[in-house]
Design a protein around this motif. Structure first.
Motif, PDB file in Angstrom:
ATOM      1  N   THR A 610       0.841  -1.196   0.000  1.00  0.00           N
ATOM      2  CA  THR A 610       0.000   0.000   0.000  1.00  0.00           C
ATOM      3  C   THR A 610       0.878   1.248   0.000  1.00  0.00           C
ATOM      4  O   THR A 610       1.919   1.298   0.664  1.00  0.00           O
ATOM      5  CB  THR A 610      -0.920   0.004   1.231  1.00  0.00           C
ATOM      6  OG1 THR A 610      -1.832  -1.082   1.121  1.00  0.00           O
ATOM      7  CG2 THR A 610      -1.703   1.300   1.343  1.00  0.00           C
ATOM      8  N   HIS A 611       0.444   2.255  -0.723  1.00  0.00           N
ATOM      9  CA  HIS A 611       1.112   3.556  -0.715  1.00  0.00           C
ATOM     10  C   HIS A 611       0.144   4.611  -0.188  1.00  0.00           C
ATOM     11  O   HIS A 611      -1.081   4.480  -0.308  1.00  0.00           O
ATOM     12  CB  HIS A 611       1.563   3.956  -2.128  1.00  0.00           C
ATOM     13  CG  HIS A 611       2.629   3.076  -2.679  1.00  0.00           C
ATOM     14  ND1 HIS A 611       3.929   3.122  -2.246  1.00  0.00           N
ATOM     15  CD2 HIS A 611       2.582   2.106  -3.638  1.00  0.00           C
ATOM     16  CE1 HIS A 611       4.644   2.234  -2.909  1.00  0.00           C
ATOM     17  NE2 HIS A 611       3.853   1.590  -3.759  1.00  0.00           N
ATOM     18  N   GLY A 612       0.724   5.653   0.370  1.00  0.00           N
ATOM     19  CA  GLY A 612      -0.052   6.821   0.737  1.00  0.00           C
ATOM     20  C   GLY A 612       0.300   7.976  -0.177  1.00  0.00           C
ATOM     21  O   GLY A 612       1.329   7.962  -0.873  1.00  0.00           O
ATOM     22  N   PHE A 613      -0.550   8.988  -0.183  1.00  0.00           N
ATOM     23  CA  PHE A 613      -0.268  10.220  -0.921  1.00  0.00           C
ATOM     24  C   PHE A 613      -0.737  11.379  -0.065  1.00  0.00           C
ATOM     25  O   PHE A 613      -1.944  11.586   0.111  1.00  0.00           O
ATOM     26  CB  PHE A 613      -0.979  10.235  -2.277  1.00  0.00           C
ATOM     27  CG  PHE A 613      -0.789  11.526  -3.046  1.00  0.00           C
ATOM     28  CD1 PHE A 613       0.345  11.719  -3.809  1.00  0.00           C
ATOM     29  CD2 PHE A 613      -1.741  12.541  -2.989  1.00  0.00           C
ATOM     30  CE1 PHE A 613       0.536  12.909  -4.517  1.00  0.00           C
ATOM     31  CE2 PHE A 613      -1.561  13.725  -3.693  1.00  0.00           C
ATOM     32  CZ  PHE A 613      -0.424  13.912  -4.460  1.00  0.00           C
ATOM     33  N   ALA A 614       0.215  12.085   0.508  1.00  0.00           N
ATOM     34  CA  ALA A 614      -0.106  13.255   1.331  1.00  0.00           C
ATOM     35  C   ALA A 614       0.391  14.492   0.608  1.00  0.00           C
ATOM     36  O   ALA A 614       1.572  14.577   0.237  1.00  0.00           O
ATOM     37  CB  ALA A 614       0.552  13.143   2.699  1.00  0.00           C
ATOM     38  N   LEU A 615      -0.506  15.460   0.392  1.00  0.00           N
ATOM     39  CA  LEU A 615      -0.145  16.732  -0.221  1.00  0.00           C
ATOM     40  C   LEU A 615      -0.154  17.792   0.868  1.00  0.00           C
ATOM     41  O   LEU A 615      -1.218  18.190   1.365  1.00  0.00           O
ATOM     42  CB  LEU A 615      -1.125  17.085  -1.338  1.00  0.00           C
ATOM     43  CG  LEU A 615      -0.873  18.406  -2.079  1.00  0.00           C
ATOM     44  CD1 LEU A 615       0.535  18.433  -2.678  1.00  0.00           C
ATOM     45  CD2 LEU A 615      -1.927  18.618  -3.154  1.00  0.00           C
ATOM     46  N   SER A 616       1.028  18.215   1.243  1.00  0.00           N
ATOM     47  CA  SER A 616       1.160  19.127   2.379  1.00  0.00           C
ATOM     48  C   SER A 616       0.427  20.438   2.114  1.00  0.00           C
ATOM     49  O   SER A 616       0.453  20.976   1.007  1.00  0.00           O
ATOM     50  CB  SER A 616       2.644  19.413   2.639  1.00  0.00           C
ATOM     51  OG  SER A 616       3.352  18.223   2.889  1.00  0.00           O
ATOM     52  N   GLY A 617      -0.229  20.952   3.157  1.00  0.00           N
ATOM     53  CA  GLY A 617      -0.878  22.251   3.098  1.00  0.00           C
ATOM     54  C   GLY A 617      -2.272  22.252   2.532  1.00  0.00           C
ATOM     55  O   GLY A 617      -3.015  23.229   2.707  1.00  0.00           O
ATOM     56  N   TYR A 618      -2.687  21.183   1.854  1.00  0.00           N
ATOM     57  CA  TYR A 618      -3.988  21.175   1.183  1.00  0.00           C
ATOM     58  C   TYR A 618      -4.976  20.180   1.794  1.00  0.00           C
ATOM     59  O   TYR A 618      -6.029  19.916   1.216  1.00  0.00           O
ATOM     60  CB  TYR A 618      -3.804  20.907  -0.316  1.00  0.00           C
ATOM     61  CG  TYR A 618      -3.472  22.179  -1.078  1.00  0.00           C
ATOM     62  CD1 TYR A 618      -4.465  22.946  -1.665  1.00  0.00           C
ATOM     63  CD2 TYR A 618      -2.165  22.618  -1.169  1.00  0.00           C
ATOM     64  CE1 TYR A 618      -4.167  24.119  -2.349  1.00  0.00           C
ATOM     65  CE2 TYR A 618      -1.846  23.801  -1.846  1.00  0.00           C
ATOM     66  CZ  TYR A 618      -2.853  24.551  -2.430  1.00  0.00           C
ATOM     67  OH  TYR A 618      -2.556  25.719  -3.098  1.00  0.00           O
ATOM     68  N   ASN A 619      -4.631  19.622   2.931  1.00  0.00           N
ATOM     69  CA  ASN A 619      -5.538  18.720   3.646  1.00  0.00           C
ATOM     70  C   ASN A 619      -5.954  17.521   2.790  1.00  0.00           C
ATOM     71  O   ASN A 619      -7.093  17.074   2.832  1.00  0.00           O
ATOM     72  CB  ASN A 619      -6.793  19.475   4.137  1.00  0.00           C
ATOM     73  CG  ASN A 619      -7.485  18.752   5.285  1.00  0.00           C
ATOM     74  OD1 ASN A 619      -6.824  18.202   6.174  1.00  0.00           O
ATOM     75  ND2 ASN A 619      -8.802  18.739   5.284  1.00  0.00           N
ATOM     76  N   ILE A 620      -5.007  17.011   2.024  1.00  0.00           N
ATOM     77  CA  ILE A 620      -5.271  15.865   1.156  1.00  0.00           C
ATOM     78  C   ILE A 620      -4.386  14.708   1.597  1.00  0.00           C
ATOM     79  O   ILE A 620      -3.173  14.861   1.777  1.00  0.00           O
ATOM     80  CB  ILE A 620      -5.007  16.217  -0.319  1.00  0.00           C
ATOM     81  CG1 ILE A 620      -6.093  17.184  -0.819  1.00  0.00           C
ATOM     82  CG2 ILE A 620      -4.961  14.962  -1.182  1.00  0.00           C
ATOM     83  CD1 ILE A 620      -5.828  17.738  -2.201  1.00  0.00           C
ATOM     84  N   ASN A 621      -5.003  13.556   1.774  1.00  0.00           N
ATOM     85  CA  ASN A 621      -4.281  12.349   2.190  1.00  0.00           C
ATOM     86  C   ASN A 621      -5.029  11.140   1.666  1.00  0.00           C
ATOM     87  O   ASN A 621      -6.205  10.949   1.974  1.00  0.00           O
ATOM     88  CB  ASN A 621      -4.177  12.298   3.720  1.00  0.00           C
ATOM     89  CG  ASN A 621      -3.536  11.019   4.204  1.00  0.00           C
ATOM     90  OD1 ASN A 621      -2.518  10.598   3.687  1.00  0.00           O
ATOM     91  ND2 ASN A 621      -4.147  10.385   5.189  1.00  0.00           N
ATOM     92  N   LEU A 622      -4.369  10.344   0.862  1.00  0.00           N
ATOM     93  CA  LEU A 622      -4.996   9.158   0.278  1.00  0.00           C
ATOM     94  C   LEU A 622      -4.278   7.900   0.735  1.00  0.00           C
ATOM     95  O   LEU A 622      -3.097   7.924   1.063  1.00  0.00           O
ATOM     96  CB  LEU A 622      -4.932   9.214  -1.256  1.00  0.00           C
ATOM     97  CG  LEU A 622      -5.592  10.387  -1.968  1.00  0.00           C
ATOM     98  CD1 LEU A 622      -5.365  10.263  -3.469  1.00  0.00           C
ATOM     99  CD2 LEU A 622      -7.081  10.460  -1.653  1.00  0.00           C
ATOM    100  N   SER A 623      -5.000   6.796   0.726  1.00  0.00           N
ATOM    101  CA  SER A 623      -4.415   5.469   0.828  1.00  0.00           C
ATOM    102  C   SER A 623      -4.674   4.773  -0.497  1.00  0.00           C
ATOM    103  O   SER A 623      -5.825   4.674  -0.947  1.00  0.00           O
ATOM    104  CB  SER A 623      -5.049   4.680   1.978  1.00  0.00           C
ATOM    105  OG  SER A 623      -4.561   3.355   2.010  1.00  0.00           O
ATOM    106  N   LEU A 624      -3.607   4.323  -1.134  1.00  0.00           N
ATOM    107  CA  LEU A 624      -3.712   3.680  -2.441  1.00  0.00           C
ATOM    108  C   LEU A 624      -3.301   2.221  -2.301  1.00  0.00           C
ATOM    109  O   LEU A 624      -2.118   1.885  -2.270  1.00  0.00           O
ATOM    110  CB  LEU A 624      -2.823   4.404  -3.451  1.00  0.00           C
ATOM    111  CG  LEU A 624      -3.222   5.869  -3.722  1.00  0.00           C
ATOM    112  CD1 LEU A 624      -2.081   6.623  -4.366  1.00  0.00           C
ATOM    113  CD2 LEU A 624      -4.469   5.917  -4.588  1.00  0.00           C
ATOM    114  N   GLU A 625      -4.318   1.343  -2.215  1.00  0.00           N
ATOM    115  CA  GLU A 625      -4.038  -0.083  -2.120  1.00  0.00           C
ATOM    116  C   GLU A 625      -3.647  -0.626  -3.498  1.00  0.00           C
ATOM    117  O   GLU A 625      -3.893   0.024  -4.520  1.00  0.00           O
ATOM    118  CB  GLU A 625      -5.257  -0.817  -1.573  1.00  0.00           C
ATOM    119  CG  GLU A 625      -5.467  -0.635  -0.080  1.00  0.00           C
ATOM    120  CD  GLU A 625      -6.237   0.629   0.266  1.00  0.00           C
ATOM    121  OE1 GLU A 625      -7.355   0.795  -0.249  1.00  0.00           O
ATOM    122  OE2 GLU A 625      -5.727   1.446   1.058  1.00  0.00           O
ATOM    123  N   PRO A 626      -3.030  -1.803  -3.559  1.00  0.00           N
ATOM    124  CA  PRO A 626      -2.549  -2.331  -4.840  1.00  0.00           C
ATOM    125  C   PRO A 626      -3.630  -2.365  -5.921  1.00  0.00           C
ATOM    126  O   PRO A 626      -4.680  -2.993  -5.760  1.00  0.00           O
ATOM    127  CB  PRO A 626      -2.072  -3.741  -4.480  1.00  0.00           C
ATOM    128  CG  PRO A 626      -1.659  -3.629  -3.046  1.00  0.00           C
ATOM    129  CD  PRO A 626      -2.649  -2.687  -2.428  1.00  0.00           C
TER     130      PRO A 626
END
Length: 665
Positions: A610-626
């Motif tokens: 699993t990967h995450g994607f956090a975009l600092s400052g914009y309140n965005i955070n995803l979990s990207l499963e395979p």
């Protein structure tokens, strides 16, 4: 003396240790009496009893072995669902449902934002928390089938659908005519409908009306949400509601086997008390408890479905409502007295009986479905003040069993026993069912067998598949409201206490096995399913999968060669791949004020990658499963230099998995 009592059970451990040693494992040095020296020393030092050692062996799950049962627990004020292994009592997952959940990126960008928005009252009135109470697994022929999980939100009268292929929330439905929902979610035996009861009476659509108008304008309401198993969604166009008197309808259970086609729901406040202690009126706690009995609500849901299909309803706020007079005239609704302040109507595995516990009555009352049907067929029933036919108690009751103080909820096993939570006694009561269950255990039917103390103030109770037509036995879980001295002091707000109970032996041999602190909210009900009935994915079926629609994502890409950034005026669209250990592209350059649409696809096919994607400052955070694809959309309101990075430690080069988003002023 205590130490010597350990020998029989520790000998079992010695045998197991010896077997493992022969298989190539290591074992501790043996003491002269044949016990593992270190195990005997630990047991003696801690003063463990044989029951303690038994509990440890019964609940221990060696590394790499899996629990045979999975428990789905409401998350109470957290608005989520907890997934717990049994008997190890290990938390396996928290499922984001009504409340944003950062680990899963639930509510922090992507399609989950759209799922949460389905449950808003409207755009001006978002709801970002919930009070989850009663999870319900989908059923086939009255047995859990492991495909879907449903959960209610008491605070805001909402229903959520969780797909158990990936353990994620797919749909939230806001009830347009109710503002509270305690009596959900419960399913009919083949999951034709998900049943939702309201609890606190209010005008339909929660319109304004003074409490002086309570009897005339306030109403109860039960909702039958039609479930489309193929789409995995509630179909609101095929759902309907039944208007009820303004009693506070509580928990429901569907009939099964012989009683299939009927629904049974508790109610309280048949007094129609309206409170107002500050005005000199009786407080609610006294006003709603004056009557000796309340009303068990009995619904013929299959006949109600036919009435709905025949168009005998009014449409209110976009959903069909069968009015109370119609429900009476069509024979959809009946009452029978039940013990005051009840909190649970539980149908036996074969559907022959309905068990009701009244918090202010030491008995459980057992109703006979056969007698109820006979009374309805005979007719000539008196009515309540709203005209609903009332079956006399002596025409509906099979028997009563005295259990103790504060009986609430009842579940069942495969040995003909019932288990009832006793709130005031802080105990689990084991008692025998009669009738067709008599031959399953050595005791007489309708008899209290054992009361096991628990800690403390038990509310709900659950057994392995204990509310289905095929109960599994083995374990009961006591959901205790107070823990007091069971765990280390962590301040005034103390954890709840789930206690695991061994019910594998007949008679008075229930044993307390394990205390599990729940320190994130107050759970209510749970259901426990055999793990072999679940068949979740480890990776999504293909690269580019959309978890919301459970189908390929239209903006998925399958290789980094397809990754790109395109500008069309002030709209910037990004197609990005995610794989160990980089994003592609690693540089995104935009301008302040741009409207950004960003598609991210995980190319991974390895389980747990699993990967995450956090975009600092914009309140965005995803979990990207395979295999997963997600799309985020935002306006670049801030200029500057921002990073995006992987939040899941995915490889040795995890810290190097990042990129820059440069926003030109």
């Amino acid at each position: 003396m205590r130490r010597y009592l350990l020998i029989p059970l520790l000998l079992v451990l010695v045998v197991l240790a010896g077997c493992r040693q022969k298989e190539g494992g290591s074992s501790s040095v043996q003491s002269q009496n044949g016990l593992p020296a270190n195990a005997a020393a630990v047991a003696a030092e801690r003063g463990l009893t044989p029951d303690d050692v038994y509990a440890a062996v019964k609940t221990y799950m060696p590394t790499g072995q899996h629990d045979p049962y999975i428990m789905f627990s409401s998350g109470g004020q957290s608005g989520q669902v907890l997934v717990i292994g049994v008997p190890s009592m290990r938390i396996l997952k928290i499922i984001g449902v009504f409340t944003p959940e950062p680990w899963q990126g639930y509510g922090y960008g992507g399609s989950s934002n759209e799922v949460l928005a389905q449950g808003y009252i409207d755009e001006e009135h978002p709801l970002t928390w919930g009070d989850t109470h009663h999870p319900s697994l989908s059923e086939t022929n009255g047995e859990y089938d492991g495909q879907f999980l449903f959960i209610n939100d008491k605070a805001n009268a909402r229903l959520a659908i969780i797909d158990l292929r990936d353990f994620e929330t797919k749909q939230i439905v806001k009830n347009p005519n109710a503002i509270n929902d305690h009596g959900g979610a419960f399913v009919t035996p083949n999951t034709e409908y998900i049943v939702e009861g309201p609890q606190y009476a209010a005008p339909i659509g929660w319109e304004y009306a003074t409490l002086d108008e309570y009897e005339a304008k306030y109403r109860g309401l039960i909702t039958f949400w039609k479930f489309d198993r193929f789409s995995g969604r509630v179909d609101t166009s095929r759902s309907f509601q039944i208007e009820l008197p303004p009693y506070w309808q509580d928990l429901c259970d569907a009939g099964k086997k012989v009683s299939d086609g009927w629904i049974f729901c508790n109610s309280f406040n048949t007094e129609m008390a309206t409170g107002g202690v500050e005005l000199g009126n009786p407080p609610f706690e006294a006003g709603v408890s004056r009557n000796d009995t309340d009303y068990l609500h009995i619904f013929d849901w299959k006949k109600a479905e036919k009435v709905f299909q025949d168009g005998k309803y009014e449409t209110i706020n976009g959903i069909a409502v069968i009015r109370l007079d119609t429900a009476i005239d069509e024979g959809l609704l009946f009452f029978t007295p039940e013990p005051k302040s009840p909190h649970g109507a539980d149908v036996t595995p074969g559907g022959e009986y309905i068990v009701v516990g009244g918090k202010l009555d030491p008995h459980v009352t057992i109703y006979s479905f056969e007698k109820i049907m006979a009374a309805i067929a005979a007719g000539g029933l008196e009515t309540d003040v709203y005209g609903v036919p009332v079956i006399p108690l002596d025409k509906s009751m099979e028997t009563q069993v005295e259990l103790g103080l504060g009986p609430l909820h009842t579940v069942f096993d495969n040995q003909g026993y019932a288990y009832t939570s006793l709130f005031l006694d802080s105990a689990v009561a084991r008692w025998t069912l009669g009738g067709p269950y008599d031959a399953l255990n050595p005791e007489d039917g309708w008899t209290l067998v054992q009361k096991l103390p628990v800690h403390y103030n038990i509310g709900h109770i659950a057994a392995v598949q204990g509310d289905t037509s095929d109960p599994g036995g083995q374990f009961v879980v006591a959901l205790n409201k107070w823990s007091i001295d069971r765990f280390a002091n962590v301040g005034p707000l103390m954890p709840q206490n789930f206690q695991l109970v061994d019910i594998s032996q007949s008679g008075d041999q229930m044993k307390l096995l394990y205390d599990m602190p729940i320190g994130m909210a107050e759970p209510h009900y749970v259901q426990i399913i055999s793990a072999d009935k679940l068949n979740p994915w480890q990776v999504y079926p293909q690269v580019g999968w959309n978890p919301e629609t459970m189908s390929p994502h239209p903006n998925a890409i399958t290789s980094s060669e397809e990754a790109r950034v395109e500008r069309n005026g002030n709209q910037v669209e990004i197609w990005m791949t995610v794989v160990r250990s980089h994003f592609y592209p690693e540089r995104v350059e935009i301008k302040k004020g741009d409207h950004v649409i960003w598609h991210l696809t995980s190319l991974e096919r390895t389980p747990d990658a699993t990967h995450g994607f956090a975009l600092s400052g914009y309140n965005i955070n995803l979990s990207l499963e395979p295999g997963e694809t997600q799309t985020i959309e935002f306006v670049a309101t801030m200029s500057g230099t921002f990073t995006y990075y992987c939040t899941e430690f995915c490889s040795a080069l995890h810290l190097e998995m990042l990129g820059y988003m440069l926003v030109e002023p």
